[in-house]
Design a protein around this motif. Sequence first.
Motif, mmCIF file in Angstrom:
data_model
loop_
_atom_site.group_PDB
_atom_site.id
_atom_site.type_symbol
_atom_site.label_atom_id
_atom_site.label_comp_id
_atom_site.label_asym_id
_atom_site.label_seq_id
_atom_site.Cartn_x
_atom_site.Cartn_y
_atom_site.Cartn_z
ATOM 1 N N GLY A 79 56.954 -132.789 -83.198
ATOM 2 C CA GLY A 79 57.805 -131.998 -82.308
ATOM 3 C C GLY A 79 58.285 -132.810 -81.118
ATOM 4 O O GLY A 79 59.448 -132.687 -80.694
ATOM 5 N N LEU A 80 57.414 -133.641 -80.587
ATOM 6 C CA LEU A 80 57.800 -134.496 -79.463
ATOM 7 C C LEU A 80 58.885 -135.482 -79.875
ATOM 8 O O LEU A 80 59.824 -135.748 -79.110
ATOM 9 N N VAL A 81 58.759 -136.022 -81.083
ATOM 10 C CA VAL A 81 59.749 -136.987 -81.579
ATOM 11 C C VAL A 81 61.093 -136.301 -81.797
ATOM 12 O O VAL A 81 62.148 -136.870 -81.489
ATOM 13 N N VAL A 82 61.079 -135.091 -82.307
ATOM 14 C CA VAL A 82 62.327 -134.342 -82.514
ATOM 15 C C VAL A 82 63.013 -134.085 -81.167
ATOM 16 O O VAL A 82 64.232 -134.265 -81.040
ATOM 17 N N ILE A 83 62.240 -133.693 -80.166
ATOM 18 C CA ILE A 83 62.829 -133.463 -78.841
ATOM 19 C C ILE A 83 63.362 -134.775 -78.268
ATOM 20 O O ILE A 83 64.456 -134.809 -77.686
ATOM 21 N N ALA A 84 62.610 -135.860 -78.445
ATOM 22 C CA ALA A 84 63.072 -137.174 -77.972
ATOM 23 C C ALA A 84 64.382 -137.553 -78.655
ATOM 24 O O ALA A 84 65.313 -138.045 -78.001
ATOM 25 N N ALA A 85 64.470 -137.329 -79.958
ATOM 26 C CA ALA A 85 65.708 -137.634 -80.686
ATOM 27 C C ALA A 85 66.861 -136.777 -80.165
ATOM 28 O O ALA A 85 67.989 -137.270 -80.018
ATOM 29 N N ALA A 86 66.582 -135.519 -79.867
ATOM 30 C CA ALA A 86 67.623 -134.648 -79.306
ATOM 31 C C ALA A 86 68.093 -135.170 -77.948
ATOM 32 O O ALA A 86 69.305 -135.158 -77.647
ATOM 33 N N LEU A 87 67.177 -135.660 -77.136
ATOM 34 C CA LEU A 87 67.553 -136.237 -75.845
ATOM 35 C C LEU A 87 68.374 -137.516 -76.036
ATOM 36 O O LEU A 87 69.320 -137.771 -75.273
ATOM 37 N N LEU A 88 68.025 -138.303 -77.042
ATOM 38 C CA LEU A 88 68.817 -139.507 -77.323
ATOM 39 C C LEU A 88 70.222 -139.136 -77.803
ATOM 40 O O LEU A 88 71.194 -139.817 -77.461
ATOM 41 N N ILE A 89 70.331 -138.049 -78.571
ATOM 42 C CA ILE A 89 71.660 -137.552 -78.955
ATOM 43 C C ILE A 89 72.442 -137.174 -77.697
ATOM 44 O O ILE A 89 73.621 -137.521 -77.554
ATOM 45 N N LEU A 90 71.793 -136.466 -76.783
ATOM 46 C CA LEU A 90 72.437 -136.087 -75.530
ATOM 47 C C LEU A 90 72.899 -137.326 -74.757
ATOM 48 O O LEU A 90 74.012 -137.347 -74.215
ATOM 49 N N SER A 91 72.071 -138.371 -74.735
ATOM 50 C CA SER A 91 72.457 -139.589 -74.009
ATOM 51 C C SER A 91 73.674 -140.253 -74.642
ATOM 52 O O SER A 91 74.525 -140.798 -73.926
#
Length: 148
Positions: A79-91
């Motif tokens: 779950g943490l990795v999925v959220i991190a990936a979502a933040l990288l998409i946002l960046s």
Amino acid sequence: MLDALKVLTTVVVGVMVGVEFSVAFVINRILDALPDDSGQLGRAHGGRMLGAVMPFWYIGSLVLAAVWAVAGWHGHGAGLVVIAAALLILSVIMSILLLVPINNRGRTWTPENRPEDWKEQMNRWDRYHYVRVAVIVAAFALLAAALV
């Protein structure tokens, strides 16, 4: 193999965070303190140099995080990795919509051809960049937390 992917992803994102943090809080402050037109010329050069590298780094970081999320879907910290990936998409989205257009203009400027509002545009880029740095720092922290 998954462990190697986790470490590689964390290192790649961590180094990217370090570079972007340095740009935001060290390099640009140094450039802004230089006399005459040196700071603007330095920003233009930095925009050309980092503008050529960072798209690959941002997309590569996102791809690594996405592969980690898929490969470790049922594992600890997924779950943490999925959220991190979502933040990288946002960046990446922030970069494309907000920062790249300003950078593309600024990297071509010289003291002879820069617009009257060039400092305002650089200040806008800096503000957007601070937010992007916060986003990628959060992504990095989540990836690091997913390792433990």
